[in-house]
Design a protein around this motif. Structure first.
Motif, mmCIF file in Angstrom:
data_model
loop_
_atom_site.group_PDB
_atom_site.id
_atom_site.type_symbol
_atom_site.label_atom_id
_atom_site.label_comp_id
_atom_site.label_asym_id
_atom_site.label_seq_id
_atom_site.Cartn_x
_atom_site.Cartn_y
_atom_site.Cartn_z
ATOM 1 N N ILE A 185 12.427 -18.780 1.187
ATOM 2 C CA ILE A 185 12.212 -18.130 2.481
ATOM 3 C C ILE A 185 10.772 -17.675 2.707
ATOM 4 O O ILE A 185 10.461 -17.077 3.741
ATOM 5 N N THR A 186 9.872 -17.934 1.753
ATOM 6 C CA THR A 186 8.469 -17.560 1.932
ATOM 7 C C THR A 186 7.581 -18.793 1.777
ATOM 8 O O THR A 186 7.956 -19.757 1.099
ATOM 9 N N PRO A 187 6.409 -18.773 2.384
ATOM 10 C CA PRO A 187 5.491 -19.923 2.254
ATOM 11 C C PRO A 187 4.904 -20.009 0.854
ATOM 12 O O PRO A 187 4.882 -19.019 0.117
ATOM 13 N N GLU A 188 4.419 -21.170 0.493
ATOM 14 C CA GLU A 188 3.848 -21.356 -0.837
ATOM 15 C C GLU A 188 2.581 -20.525 -1.027
ATOM 16 O O GLU A 188 1.820 -20.298 -0.091
ATOM 17 N N ASN A 189 2.396 -20.086 -2.269
ATOM 18 C CA ASN A 189 1.168 -19.408 -2.677
ATOM 19 C C ASN A 189 0.912 -18.097 -1.927
ATOM 20 O O ASN A 189 -0.239 -17.744 -1.644
ATOM 21 N N CYS A 190 1.993 -17.396 -1.598
ATOM 22 C CA CYS A 190 1.845 -16.117 -0.882
ATOM 23 C C CYS A 190 1.849 -14.950 -1.873
ATOM 24 O O CYS A 190 2.025 -15.124 -3.072
ATOM 25 N N GLY A 254 6.704 -11.301 1.037
ATOM 26 C CA GLY A 254 8.006 -11.092 0.417
ATOM 27 C C GLY A 254 8.031 -9.852 -0.453
ATOM 28 O O GLY A 254 7.044 -9.506 -1.093
ATOM 29 N N ILE A 255 9.181 -9.158 -0.450
ATOM 30 C CA ILE A 255 9.372 -7.982 -1.303
ATOM 31 C C ILE A 255 10.710 -8.105 -2.020
ATOM 32 O O ILE A 255 11.742 -8.349 -1.393
ATOM 33 N N PHE A 256 10.673 -7.935 -3.334
ATOM 34 C CA PHE A 256 11.876 -7.916 -4.160
ATOM 35 C C PHE A 256 12.102 -6.481 -4.624
ATOM 36 O O PHE A 256 11.290 -5.911 -5.337
ATOM 37 N N ILE A 268 11.200 1.069 6.616
ATOM 38 C CA ILE A 268 9.775 1.367 6.763
ATOM 39 C C ILE A 268 8.992 0.175 7.301
ATOM 40 O O ILE A 268 8.074 0.337 8.113
ATOM 41 N N ILE A 269 9.352 -1.044 6.885
ATOM 42 C CA ILE A 269 8.547 -2.213 7.287
ATOM 43 C C ILE A 269 9.284 -3.110 8.288
ATOM 44 O O ILE A 269 8.975 -4.292 8.408
ATOM 45 N N LYS A 270 10.227 -2.541 9.032
ATOM 46 C CA LYS A 270 11.047 -3.360 9.927
ATOM 47 C C LYS A 270 10.251 -4.042 11.035
ATOM 48 O O LYS A 270 10.699 -5.037 11.596
ATOM 49 N N GLU A 271 9.077 -3.546 11.337
ATOM 50 C CA GLU A 271 8.243 -4.175 12.359
ATOM 51 C C GLU A 271 7.402 -5.306 11.784
ATOM 52 O O GLU A 271 6.742 -6.039 12.535
ATOM 53 N N LYS A 272 7.390 -5.436 10.488
ATOM 54 C CA LYS A 272 6.590 -6.479 9.846
ATOM 55 C C LYS A 272 7.449 -7.722 9.612
ATOM 56 O O LYS A 272 8.660 -7.636 9.433
ATOM 57 N N ASN A 273 6.810 -8.857 9.570
ATOM 58 C CA ASN A 273 7.519 -10.104 9.296
ATOM 59 C C ASN A 273 7.469 -10.384 7.788
ATOM 60 O O ASN A 273 6.804 -11.312 7.325
#
Length: 344
Positions: A185-190, A254-256, A268-273
Motif C-alpha cells: 500500500i506504499t510506494p517503493e523506497n519511501c 507509512g506508519i506501523f 492525530i494524522i487523519k488529514e495526512k495521506n
C-alpha cells in the motif's frame, strides 16, 4: 461394534480383583508388579479408554486456577480476555474448577509484581499469566515453580523456563505480515515509521519481536531502499512525537503501530495521506478502519488465547492430559471489507 469393557470384565480377564484394576487405572494405592503387568497387558490388548468425563465428575477435589492480566477497565484491549475468562468459568464450573481473575495496572511493573505476589500467597494449582515485563516475569515464574504451581503464558511469547504452555501468535511473523501489507500500500523506497506507544521497549519482548519481524522483511528485499525509523512515545506525548516525525520525514508514507493504540495515531494524522497498520479490534480502531484512515488491523484474538490457555490447564488438572508447549493461533488480517465477518 467395539465392545465396551467394564472394570469387572478387565479384572476377570487379568485374573485380579476389581479393586486392583481400580488402583491401576487411577494410579493410587499399592499394586504388585505381577498384577500391574497383567492389568496393563489387558488394557493394551483391548485398547481401553476410560470415561474421562465420568472420572472428573467423581473427583471431589476442587482445583483453583488464577489468571493474571492487565486491567481491562484501564486498557480496552484486555476486555475480550476477560470475556474469555468468564466463558471458561461458565464452561468448567460443574467440574469443580474455580477460576479467578487478578488485574494489574497496565504498564505498571510494581503493580504486576504485587498482584503476582498476592496470587502466589493463595497457592493455586495453576496460573495463566500475561508476561508483559520480561525481567520481572522470570523471577515470578521461578517463585511459582518453587511452590509447585503450574504456569502457562498467553499473549506474549517469552522463552522462560518452568512454564508449561504459551498460547498466542508468532509475533515475529505478525511483524513480517504487517511489513508485507505495508509494501503493497506504499510506494517503493519511501519512509516508514515504526511506533511503540506506552510501553517500556527494552523490557517488552512482544514489541521487539514485532519490530524485528517488520524490519527483517524489508531487509530481505532486493533492489529497494525503504527507510525505516523507530519511535517510542507515551500516549500523553504522542502529538509532539508525531509532529517531530512529520518534520523530520517529509516523505513519510507509512506508519506501523505495534500496539492496540493505533487509533491514537489515526486521530492525530487523519488529514495526512499516510497509510497506517496496527493491531486489534478495539472500538476506536474499528471506527478508523471503517473510514479507511487505518488500512489494516492484525487481530490477535485475546479472548481465544485466554480460553484455550485455561482449557489446557483444566484438562491437565482433571485428566492429567499433556499440555502442548506452544499453541500458535492464526494471524488474521482485517480491513474495511472483511471487518463485519469478525464483528458477528
Amino acid at each position: 461394534m467395539t465392545r465396551k469393557y467394564t472394570i469387572k470384565d478387565i479384572a476377570k480377564i487379568a485374573g485380579v480383583s476389581k479393586g486392583t484394576v481400580d488402583r491401576v487405572l487411577h494410579k493410587r494405592g499399592k499394586v504388585s508388579q505381577k498384577a500391574l503387568e497383567r492389568v496393563n497387558a489387558v488394557l493394551n490388548e483391548i485398547d481401553y479408554k476410560p470415561n474421562l468425563l465420568a472420572r472428573s465428575l467423581k473427583n471431589t477435589k476442587e482445583f483453583h486456577i488464577c489468571v493474571v492480566l492487565p486491567n481491562y477497565k484501564e486498557d480496552a484491549f484486555w476486555l475480550p480476555s476477560y470475556k474469555g475468562i468468564l466463558e471458561a468459568i461458565h464452561e468448567f464450573a460443574s467440574f469443580g474448577v474455580r477460576i479467578e481473575a487478578f488485574f494489574f495496572k497496565p504498564n505498571n511493573i510494581e503493580s504486576f509484581i504485587n498482584v503476582n505476589q498476592k496470587v502466589l500467597e493463595l497457592s493455586p494449582n495453576a496460573v495463566l499469566l500475561t508476561p508483559l515485563f520480561y525481567k520481572e516475569t522470570v523471577k515470578i515464574v521461578n517463585n511459582y515453580s518453587a511452590s509447585n504451581i503450574i504456569v502457562s503464558k498467553f499473549n506474549n511469547q517469552l522463552e522462560i523456563e518452568n512454564t508449561k504452555n504459551f498460547v498466542g501468535q508468532d509475533l515475529f511473523q505478525s511483524g513480517r505480515i504487517a511489513a508485507s501489507l505495508m509494501r503493497i500500500i506504499t510506494p517503493e523506497n519511501c519512509n516508514i515509521a515504526i511506533i511503540h506507544i506506552d510501553e517500556d521497549y527494552n523490557n517488552s519482548i512482544h514489541m521487539q519481536e514485532k519490530e524485528k519481524g517488520f524490519r527483517t522483511y524489508f531487509s530481505e528485499l532486493k533492489n529497494t531502499n525503504y527507510r525505516l525509523s523507530t519511535f517510542s512515545s507515551k500516549n500523553t506525548d504522542l502529538q509532539n512525537t508525531l509532529n517531530d516525525i512529520l518534520k523530520s520525514s517529509k516523505n513519510l508514507t507509512g506508519i506501523f503501530v505495534t500496539t492496540s493504540k493505533t487509533y491514537m495515531v489515526a486521530e492525530i494524522i487523519k488529514e495526512k495521506n499516510i497509510k497506517i497498520i496496527g493491531y486489534d479490534l478495539l472500538d476506536q480502531n474499528i471506527e478508523y478502519l471503517k473510514k479507511n484512515l487505518i488500512s489494516f488491523l492484525i487481530h490477535q484474538n485475546p479472548k481465544k488465547q485466554v480460553f484455550l490457555g485455561l482449557t489446557y490447564l483444566v484438562e491437565h488438572l482433571l485428566f492429567n492430559k499433556e499440555i502442548p508447549s506452544k499453541s500458535l493461533i492464526p494471524i488474521d488480517i482485517i480491513n474495511a471489507e472483511n471487518l463485519e465477518l469478525y464483528l458477528q
